[in-house]
Design a protein around this motif. Structure first.
Motif, mmCIF file in Angstrom:
data_model
loop_
_atom_site.group_PDB
_atom_site.id
_atom_site.type_symbol
_atom_site.label_atom_id
_atom_site.label_comp_id
_atom_site.label_asym_id
_atom_site.label_seq_id
_atom_site.Cartn_x
_atom_site.Cartn_y
_atom_site.Cartn_z
ATOM 1 N N ALA A 104 88.884 33.934 52.533
ATOM 2 C CA ALA A 104 87.959 32.820 52.772
ATOM 3 C C ALA A 104 86.822 32.892 51.761
ATOM 4 N N SER A 105 86.609 31.810 51.036
ATOM 5 C CA SER A 105 85.582 31.791 49.983
ATOM 6 C C SER A 105 84.272 31.169 50.454
ATOM 7 N N GLY A 106 84.296 30.477 51.568
ATOM 8 C CA GLY A 106 83.083 29.856 52.091
ATOM 9 C C GLY A 106 83.255 29.460 53.537
ATOM 10 N N ARG A 107 82.150 29.480 54.253
ATOM 11 C CA ARG A 107 82.145 29.075 55.659
ATOM 12 C C ARG A 107 80.947 28.173 55.901
ATOM 13 N N SER A 108 81.131 27.162 56.723
ATOM 14 C CA SER A 108 80.045 26.238 57.041
ATOM 15 C C SER A 108 79.862 26.159 58.555
ATOM 16 N N TYR A 109 78.610 26.228 58.972
ATOM 17 C CA TYR A 109 78.264 26.094 60.383
ATOM 18 C C TYR A 109 77.384 24.861 60.575
ATOM 19 N N GLU A 110 77.434 24.307 61.780
ATOM 20 C CA GLU A 110 76.566 23.195 62.156
ATOM 21 C C GLU A 110 75.943 23.505 63.515
ATOM 22 N N TYR A 111 74.639 23.217 63.624
ATOM 23 C CA TYR A 111 73.943 23.423 64.888
ATOM 24 C C TYR A 111 73.312 22.111 65.319
ATOM 25 N N TYR A 112 73.537 21.714 66.576
ATOM 26 C CA TYR A 112 73.160 20.394 67.068
ATOM 27 C C TYR A 112 71.941 20.467 67.992
ATOM 28 N N VAL A 113 70.951 19.635 67.686
ATOM 29 C CA VAL A 113 69.718 19.573 68.465
ATOM 30 C C VAL A 113 69.479 18.129 68.905
ATOM 31 N N VAL A 114 69.127 17.939 70.171
ATOM 32 C CA VAL A 114 68.750 16.610 70.664
ATOM 33 C C VAL A 114 67.292 16.659 71.094
ATOM 34 N N GLN A 115 66.606 15.532 70.935
ATOM 35 C CA GLN A 115 65.179 15.435 71.258
ATOM 36 C C GLN A 115 64.936 14.613 72.520
ATOM 37 N N GLN A 116 65.997 14.041 73.052
ATOM 38 C CA GLN A 116 65.939 13.356 74.339
ATOM 39 C C GLN A 116 66.989 13.956 75.246
ATOM 40 N N LYS A 117 66.662 14.054 76.508
ATOM 41 C CA LYS A 117 67.640 14.564 77.470
ATOM 42 C C LYS A 117 68.877 13.684 77.434
ATOM 43 N N ASN A 118 70.033 14.322 77.239
ATOM 44 C CA ASN A 118 71.277 13.578 77.049
ATOM 45 C C ASN A 118 72.369 14.177 77.940
ATOM 46 N N PRO A 119 72.782 13.484 78.994
ATOM 47 C CA PRO A 119 73.781 14.043 79.911
ATOM 48 C C PRO A 119 75.162 14.211 79.296
ATOM 49 N N PHE A 120 75.384 13.585 78.132
ATOM 50 C CA PHE A 120 76.694 13.689 77.487
ATOM 51 C C PHE A 120 76.726 14.759 76.395
ATOM 52 N N ARG A 121 75.554 15.358 76.098
ATOM 53 C CA ARG A 121 75.498 16.376 75.053
ATOM 54 C C ARG A 121 74.941 17.709 75.551
ATOM 55 N N PHE A 122 74.695 17.834 76.849
ATOM 56 C CA PHE A 122 74.008 19.031 77.327
ATOM 57 C C PHE A 122 74.841 20.302 77.144
ATOM 58 N N GLU A 123 76.170 20.153 77.024
ATOM 59 C CA GLU A 123 77.018 21.330 76.849
ATOM 60 C C GLU A 123 77.234 21.692 75.388
ATOM 61 N N THR A 124 76.888 20.794 74.472
ATOM 62 C CA THR A 124 77.175 21.049 73.054
ATOM 63 C C THR A 124 75.976 20.804 72.143
ATOM 64 N N ALA A 125 74.795 20.651 72.710
ATOM 65 C CA ALA A 125 73.587 20.469 71.899
ATOM 66 C C ALA A 125 72.414 21.154 72.589
ATOM 67 N N HIS A 126 71.451 21.573 71.785
ATOM 68 C CA HIS A 126 70.250 22.247 72.277
ATOM 69 C C HIS A 126 69.129 21.220 72.406
ATOM 70 N N TYR A 127 68.561 21.124 73.597
ATOM 71 C CA TYR A 127 67.525 20.130 73.876
ATOM 72 C C TYR A 127 66.150 20.712 73.550
ATOM 73 N N VAL A 128 65.460 20.085 72.602
ATOM 74 C CA VAL A 128 64.088 20.459 72.246
ATOM 75 C C VAL A 128 63.202 19.255 72.547
ATOM 76 N N LYS A 129 62.370 19.388 73.544
ATOM 77 C CA LYS A 129 61.577 18.249 74.018
ATOM 78 C C LYS A 129 60.449 17.887 73.061
ATOM 79 N N ASN A 130 59.722 18.868 72.582
ATOM 80 C CA ASN A 130 58.540 18.611 71.758
ATOM 81 C C ASN A 130 58.926 18.112 70.364
ATOM 82 N N GLU A 131 58.043 17.336 69.762
ATOM 83 C CA GLU A 131 58.329 16.725 68.456
ATOM 84 C C GLU A 131 58.485 17.793 67.369
#
Length: 248
Positions: A104-131
Motif C-alpha cells: 500500500a503506497s497511500g491511505r486516506s481517512y475521512e472524519y465527519y462532523v455535524v454542527q446540528q443535531k442530526n438523527p440520521f447521522r448520529f451513528e456516523t458523525a461527531h456532533y459539535v454544537k459550538n461554532e
C-alpha cells in the motif's frame, strides 16, 4: 493463486479489522465466510488495523487459494453469507508477491462532523454544537505537512519502530451539512487521525491557538495534544497501490 479482496464495512459492531482473541473482528467474520465458501482455511492479510468502531468505505486484504472460477457468482455468495454491515465489492487476481499491507503506497481517512443535531447521522458523525472556525482549522492542518514525526498523536503503548509518517494532504471541506476532515499519508499511527481531529477541533473552538500546534508536534508528547474524538465518525476511505502488483 493470490487474490486481493475489496470490501467495505460498518465498524460499529466490530473490535476493528484485526483478529482479537476475546472480541469480534471484521477479519474473523470474513475468514469464517471464506471457509464456508471455499471449504478450506483461508487466512486473510489486511491492509492494516482499524480501531474498534472505525468504518472503512474501501478496504483490501489478500489471501491465497485455488483458482476461483465465476468471480461474480463467488462475490454474490460471499455477500449472501456475510452480515449486512460487511460488503465485498471485488476480487482481483494479483501477483504472487503482492501484499495488501506492505505494498500500500497511500491511505486516506475521512472524519465527519455535524454542527446540528442530526438523527440520521448520529451513528456516523461527531456532533459539535459550538461554532467552529474552519479557516483556523485548515490553517493548522497545513502545518501537519511540515512534519514527519507524529508521536504526539500516537497511542502511548504501541509496538511501532518509527513514528514517522509522510502526510501529503490534510484539509477540512464542507459537504452539504457535514464538515469532513480529509487526510492522506503513506502510513498512519494507531489513534493518529482521531487525535489530530481532536486537536484541530480545539483550535476551531479557540481553546488553543493555531501557533500552539508547532509546540505540540515538537513535544512528541501525547498529553500535549487534544482529546481523541469518537471512533464512530472515522472512515478509512481509500487505499492506494502501484498498478504493477495488479497486473498478471
Amino acid at each position: 493463486m493470490r487474490y486481493f479482496i475489496k470490501l467495505a464495512y460498518n465498524g460499529k459492531a466490530y473490535h476493528g479489522w484485526q483478529y482479537q482473541p476475546n472480541a469480534i473482528s471484521v477479519q474473523e467474520t470474513l475468514e469464517k465466510v471464506l471457509f464456508t465458501a471455499l471449504q478450506a482455511e483461508i487466512p486473510l492479510v489486511g491492509a492494516g488495523r482499524t480501531d474498534a468502531g472505525v468504518h472503512s468505505s474501501e478496504y483490501f486484504a489478500h489471501f491465497d487459494s485455488k483458482e476461483i472460477e465465476h468471480v461474480d457468482k463467488f462475490i454474490y455468495k460471499l455477500n449472501s453469507l456475510l452480515p449486512e454491515d460487511i460488503a465485498v465489492y471485488n476480487l482481483i487476481e494479483v501477483n504472487d508477491e503482492a501484499h495488501a499491507r506492505f505494498n500500500a503506497s497511500g491511505r486516506s481517512y475521512e472524519y465527519y462532523v455535524v454542527q446540528q443535531k442530526n438523527p440520521f447521522r448520529f451513528e456516523t458523525a461527531h456532533y459539535v454544537k459550538n461554532e467552529l472556525d474552519v479557516d483556523k482549522m485548515n490553517l493548522a492542518a497545513t502545518t501537519l505537512l511540515d512534519y514527519t514525526d507524529f508521536k504526539c498523536f500516537s497511542k502511548s503503548k504501541t509496538d511501532v519502530h518509527t513514528y514517522n509518517c509522510k502526510i501529503v494532504s490534510a484539509q477540512w471541506v464542507k459537504e452539504n451539512d457535514v464538515l469532513v476532515f480529509k487526510i492522506t499519508a503513506d502510513r498512519f499511527l494507531r489513534n493518529m487521525v482521531r487525535a489530530i481531529v481532536g486537536t484541530l477541533l480545539e483550535i476551531g473552538l479557540s481553546k488553543i491557538p493555531v501557533s500552539r500546534l508547532h509546540e505540540i508536534l515538537e513535544s512528541r508528547d501525547r498529553q500535549e495534544a487534544g482529546t481523541s474524538v469518537p471512533a464512530k465518525a472515522l472512515f478509512l476511505a481509500k487505499i492506494e497501490y502501484p498498478t504493477s502488483i495488479l497486473n498478471k
